[in-house]
Scaffold this motif. Sequence first.
Motif, PDB file in Angstrom:
ATOM      1  N   MET B   1       0.759  -1.088   0.056  1.00  0.00           N
ATOM      2  CA  MET B   1      -0.131   0.039  -0.079  1.00  0.00           C
ATOM      3  C   MET B   1       0.879   1.302  -0.060  1.00  0.00           C
ATOM      4  N   PHE B   2       1.914   1.138   0.804  1.00  0.00           N
ATOM      5  CA  PHE B   2       2.844   2.362   0.982  1.00  0.00           C
ATOM      6  C   PHE B   2       4.129   2.339   0.184  1.00  0.00           C
ATOM      7  N   SER B   3       4.422   1.338  -0.452  1.00  0.00           N
ATOM      8  CA  SER B   3       5.743   0.842  -1.018  1.00  0.00           C
ATOM      9  C   SER B   3       5.898   1.740  -2.134  1.00  0.00           C
ATOM     10  N   ASP B   4       7.273   1.517  -2.510  1.00  0.00           N
ATOM     11  CA  ASP B   4       7.637   2.440  -3.820  1.00  0.00           C
ATOM     12  C   ASP B   4       7.289   1.588  -5.101  1.00  0.00           C
ATOM     13  N   ARG B   7       4.639   3.031  -7.522  1.00  0.00           N
ATOM     14  CA  ARG B   7       4.031   4.207  -6.824  1.00  0.00           C
ATOM     15  C   ARG B   7       3.449   5.136  -7.627  1.00  0.00           C
ATOM     16  N   LYS B  10       0.010   3.875  -8.886  1.00  0.00           N
ATOM     17  CA  LYS B  10      -0.973   3.854  -7.674  1.00  0.00           C
ATOM     18  C   LYS B  10      -1.559   5.136  -7.615  1.00  0.00           C
ATOM     19  N   MET B  11      -0.528   6.207  -7.698  1.00  0.00           N
ATOM     20  CA  MET B  11      -1.071   7.584  -7.667  1.00  0.00           C
ATOM     21  C   MET B  11      -2.110   8.043  -8.636  1.00  0.00           C
ATOM     22  N   ILE B  14      -5.425   6.115  -8.091  1.00  0.00           N
ATOM     23  CA  ILE B  14      -6.245   6.617  -6.689  1.00  0.00           C
ATOM     24  C   ILE B  14      -6.798   8.050  -7.259  1.00  0.00           C
ATOM     25  N   ALA B  15      -6.031   8.970  -7.996  1.00  0.00           N
ATOM     26  CA  ALA B  15      -6.453  10.139  -8.486  1.00  0.00           C
ATOM     27  C   ALA B  15      -7.691   9.817  -9.414  1.00  0.00           C
ATOM     28  N   GLY B 143      13.530  10.781  -2.998  1.00  0.00           N
ATOM     29  CA  GLY B 143      12.324   9.902  -2.692  1.00  0.00           C
ATOM     30  C   GLY B 143      10.845  10.667  -2.285  1.00  0.00           C
ATOM     31  N   GLY B 144      10.852  11.839  -2.367  1.00  0.00           N
ATOM     32  CA  GLY B 144       9.541  12.467  -2.090  1.00  0.00           C
ATOM     33  C   GLY B 144       9.639  13.639  -0.889  1.00  0.00           C
ATOM     34  N   LEU B 145       8.497  13.992  -0.573  1.00  0.00           N
ATOM     35  CA  LEU B 145       8.535  14.811   0.482  1.00  0.00           C
ATOM     36  C   LEU B 145       9.049  14.374   1.766  1.00  0.00           C
TER      37      LEU B 145
END
Lengths: 175, 149
Positions: B1-4, B7, B10-11, B14-15, B143-145
């Motif tokens: 669910m939260f892995s790379d 990614r 998945k985004m 979801i959007a 790797g992001g925020l």
Amino acid sequence: MPDLATHLATAYLAGRFVKLRRLAAVFYLGVLLPDLVSRPIHIVFPSTFWMAQSFHSPVVVFLFCWLISLFFRADQRRPVFLALGAGSLLHFLFDLTQRHLVAGYLWFFPFSLERYSIGWIKPDDYVRWLPLTLLVTVSVFLAGRLMTGKGGLKPGMERRAGGSLPGGRPRSEQV
Amino acid sequence: MFSDRLRVLKMIVIAGLIVVLGWWAHRSVRDPVWVDYLARPEKYHGRTVTVAREARIVSVDSTRLVVTQPEGNIELLVPPGFELPSLPPGRDVSALAVFDRDGFFTLEAISASPFRKWKIVVSLLTALAVVLFLFFSIRVGKGGLALKE
């Protein structure tokens, strides 16, 4: 909906019971999230009322929380998601108390289009009580600062005020 | 669910799901509004119409109330004996009205929102404060925020 300042005040007060630390900002974002993703759409495009209402539902806000968390570094995604979700849940619980002339919120969208509300408080009353809400919140904030000693002078500053050197040593120790 | 793993996909999914759910709600969930009542008077005779979602008063007196709606202005008749609260033009209200097949709406219940403008101003300032707090709490890294320590 209550105004966002009231929502934020409840988040701050609720956050006093858990150690939010660096997650505080995303928890506060979570408590505003259901309104942030729905109200602007409705205000700018009044005819999209039902789209805005659907965005103000737990399932869609869950998706928003998941999406936002994926923008974060891998090791922070789960805590960010949980903080956003907890904030959003607090928002929904607070909204549930409202008394509407017509219906309430889509709690079970997209599985059901029934709207629910307990109907205790008129939305405008939250604004009417906002000065009191803010007074309580600021009082709790200041009391917390005083109890943890963050509200007064730091020990080093006290000594300096009594005539110590910038390094913290009393003047008598000066060689 | 939260892995790379996957990614970005998945985004996007979801959007996309959010957009589809919103669009579905917009297209399929629709309460009849007052213009629908006027178009089919026999069908809606005696039914209650919701004149809500921040309707603004255009004019008001002891016998009638005119408010704005996305489709245009709607006139509501105030029945004799109805205790209409003091409502100046420009005030935001929600109302329920009963439709008659002859094409008029009779006011049944009304709720004013005198603090709506304050609510919007206070909410905007709060949102701005939280955005600023976020700005100072988050940095952009590999790797992001990332939340600042």
